[in-house]
Design a protein around this motif. Structure first.
Motif, PDB file in Angstrom:
ATOM      1  N   ASN A   1     -40.729  27.115   2.176  1.00 16.77           N
ATOM      2  CA  ASN A   1     -41.608  28.264   2.428  1.00 16.77           C
ATOM      3  C   ASN A   1     -41.247  29.369   1.424  1.00 16.77           C
TER       4      ASN A   1
ATOM      5  N   SER B   1     -42.690  32.253   0.767  1.00 15.47           N
ATOM      6  CA  SER B   1     -42.725  33.600   1.330  1.00 15.47           C
ATOM      7  C   SER B   1     -41.468  33.890   2.155  1.00 15.47           C
ATOM      8  N   ALA B   2     -41.069  32.930   2.989  1.00 14.86           N
ATOM      9  CA  ALA B   2     -39.868  33.121   3.815  1.00 14.86           C
ATOM     10  C   ALA B   2     -38.619  33.263   2.948  1.00 14.86           C
TER      11      ALA B   2
ATOM     12  N   SER C   1     -47.283  34.763   0.898  1.00 21.38           N
ATOM     13  CA  SER C   1     -47.619  34.237   2.227  1.00 21.38           C
ATOM     14  C   SER C   1     -49.059  33.732   2.290  1.00 21.38           C
ATOM     15  N   TYR C   2     -49.859  34.054   1.290  1.00 24.88           N
ATOM     16  CA  TYR C   2     -51.265  33.638   1.278  1.00 24.88           C
ATOM     17  C   TYR C   2     -51.412  32.218   0.754  1.00 24.88           C
TER      18      TYR C   2
ATOM     19  N   ALA D   1     -42.936  38.770  -1.005  1.00 21.35           N
ATOM     20  CA  ALA D   1     -42.992  37.923   0.191  1.00 21.35           C
ATOM     21  C   ALA D   1     -44.388  37.956   0.804  1.00 21.35           C
ATOM     22  N   TRP D   2     -44.994  39.148   0.850  1.00 17.78           N
ATOM     23  CA  TRP D   2     -46.351  39.272   1.393  1.00 17.78           C
ATOM     24  C   TRP D   2     -47.352  38.489   0.540  1.00 17.78           C
TER      25      TRP D   2
END
Length: 471
Positions: free
Chosen positions: A436, A438-439, A359-360, A355-356
């Motif tokens: 999304n 990452s979400a 997120s980029y 997930a981290w």
């Protein structure tokens, strides 16, 4: 004479080494259904982006086409046992082999998206039937002393099928110059990927003619002499009359549980049934099947070359096999509950790191190097911890945790919940990842984290307990 005494007298479970090789062949042949289960479930991974391109469909429609096979799985699993009780275990294997073959040909040569979806459902029927009949047949044919080890053939075959499908997809993609729609043998590469399943499907059908019918089914059909012949083949020099009497006594004493038996006050299930449902749902809601249905698409979406993305899908499958072997070694040593907790903790770490990383923002269509490598390693960590825990432990616990009087019906409800949860994750991922990515992985991380207090509070250890002790 008690059944225990009969078992001792008959030598049940002490197959002579001369017969063990034959029993291993029988179990391996039956487990080919598990291989096809894994292969068919995962082979679609190599075709997702090509199908999106060829039929110009959006993420929501694409997800339904991918996930629709799971509807067939649920139906096939629901009816396989009943059909097997009427026509025999071997005939059900042969029907599944035919359905696998038809699905492979139809999926490879579709006229349009609608009939491609139809062939996916047909393949789903076969998966559902194979998921039920393989373990049941092996349990009925295997000598009691070897039943656990031979029963593990099914799970091993599933993860090997997943790995082989990814290896074949990778090889075919390379042969097509890295293009899923590149030409191979007059077809597009993705069509060949799906069509190759004809080979193991036909082999499964041929092997079904080389193995005997279940003695238990033969006795239920009144064919005692043939049942004795097969028992002699698989268990060696035993007292056949005593062994037959033992099986018949067990069959007479069985209670056929019904859905009503699961209700505990009003229209609600008994607490133990809800725990089984919870285990099934958590197993799927951590997003494990995203790794097998969509991993190539996932890696390509963050800038990985298609050929490399297929290779990473294969390496993930190898990690899956490794984790399954670890689980098979330790599930009886350290217990089901500790293994589940270890797996949950590891999955939280792996999913959170994914997930981290996701997120980029992409740079030139790719994740930054540090985040890209983190995502790749974390994905493998996630699959490893799932495979060494929840991938095996849930099925072991579902087979052990319910009281005898409701075991069959409760297991059916829990398995159905698993197919439904599998469908929900599979059908939602493309749309969620478009929204999304990452979400989406944060959601999976939350479910992995919630599985820890669920196991601590509600799940009881079943290691070393007799099935009769389950209350």
């Amino acid at each position: 004479m008690t059944s225990t005494a009969q078992a001792q007298k008959s030598g049940a479970g002490t197959a002579h080494p001369d017969h063990l090789g034959h029993v291993i062949f029988i179990a391996a042949a039956a487990a080919m259904g598990g291989f096809l289960f894994g292969y068919d479930s995962s082979v679609i991974n190599g075709a997702v982006e090509a199908i999106r391109s060829r039929y110009d469909v959006g993420s929501a429609a694409l997800a339904q086409v991918i996930a629709i096979a799971l509807i067939g799985c649920a139906v096939g699993a629901a009816y396989a046992g009943r059909i097997a009780d009427r026509i025999g275990r071997i005939r059900v294997m042969q029907i599944a082999a035919v359905l696998f073959t038809v699905s492979a040909v139809g999926s490879a040569l579709p006229f349009a998206l609608w009939d491609f979806a139809l062939w996916r459902v047909v393949g789903g029927f076969a998966i559902g039937m194979a998921s039920v009949i393989g373990p049941a047949y092996i349990a009925e044919v295997a000598p009691p002393a070897y039943r656990g080890r031979l029963g593990s053939f099914q799970q091993a075959a599933i993860v090997i099928g997943i790995a082989i499908s990814q290896l074949v997809n990778w090889g075919l993609l390379n042969a097509a110059g890295g293009d899923q729609r590149g030409k191979l043998m007059g077809l597009e590469a993705w069509q060949v990927m799906l069509g190759v399943m004809v080979v193991p499907a036909v082999l499964y059908g041929l092997l079904s003619f080389a193995i005997p019918e279940s003695p238990r089914f033969l006795l239920s059909a009144g064919r005692r002499e043939r049942a004795k012949e097969i028992l002699a083949e698989v268990e060696g020099d035993i007292d056949l009359d005593a062994r037959v009497a033992e099986i018949e006594q067990a069959m007479r004493s069985e209670h056929r549980s019904t859905f009503k038996d699961l209700l505990g006050g009003g229209f609600f299930f008994k607490p133990i049934v809800w725990i089984g449902i919870g285990l099934s749902v958590f197993q799927q809601f951590v997003g494990i099947n995203v790794a097998f249905y969509y991993s190539s698409t996932l890696w390509q979406s963050v800038g990985v070359d298609p050929t490399d993305s297929f290779f990473y899908s294969f390496t993930t499958s190898i990690i899956n096999i490794l984790g399954t072997v670890i689980a098979m070694i330790f599930v009886d040593r350290i217990g089901r509950k500790p293994l589940a907790l270890i797996g949950s903790a590891g999955m939280v770490v792996g999913l959170a790191l994914e997930a981290w990383a996701f997120s980029y923002h992409l740079v030139d269509g790719k994740l930054p190097a540090a985040q890209g490598w983190t995502a790749l390693i974390a994905a493998h960590v996630f699959v490893l911890f799932f495979a060494l825990s929840w991938g095996v432990v849930v099925w072991v616990m579902l087979g052990e945790m319910f009281p005898n009087r409701i075991r069959a019906a409760a297991l059916g409800v829990a398995a159905s919940a698993q197919w439904i949860a599998n469908w929900a994750i599979t059908a939602s991922f493309p749309s969620l990842s478009d929204w999304n990515l990452s979400a989406t992985y944060v959601i999976y991380t939350v479910f992995a984290a919630l599985s820890i207090p669920f196991v601590l509070k509600f799940v009881k250890e079943t290691k070393g307990k007799a099935l009769e002790e389950m209350g």
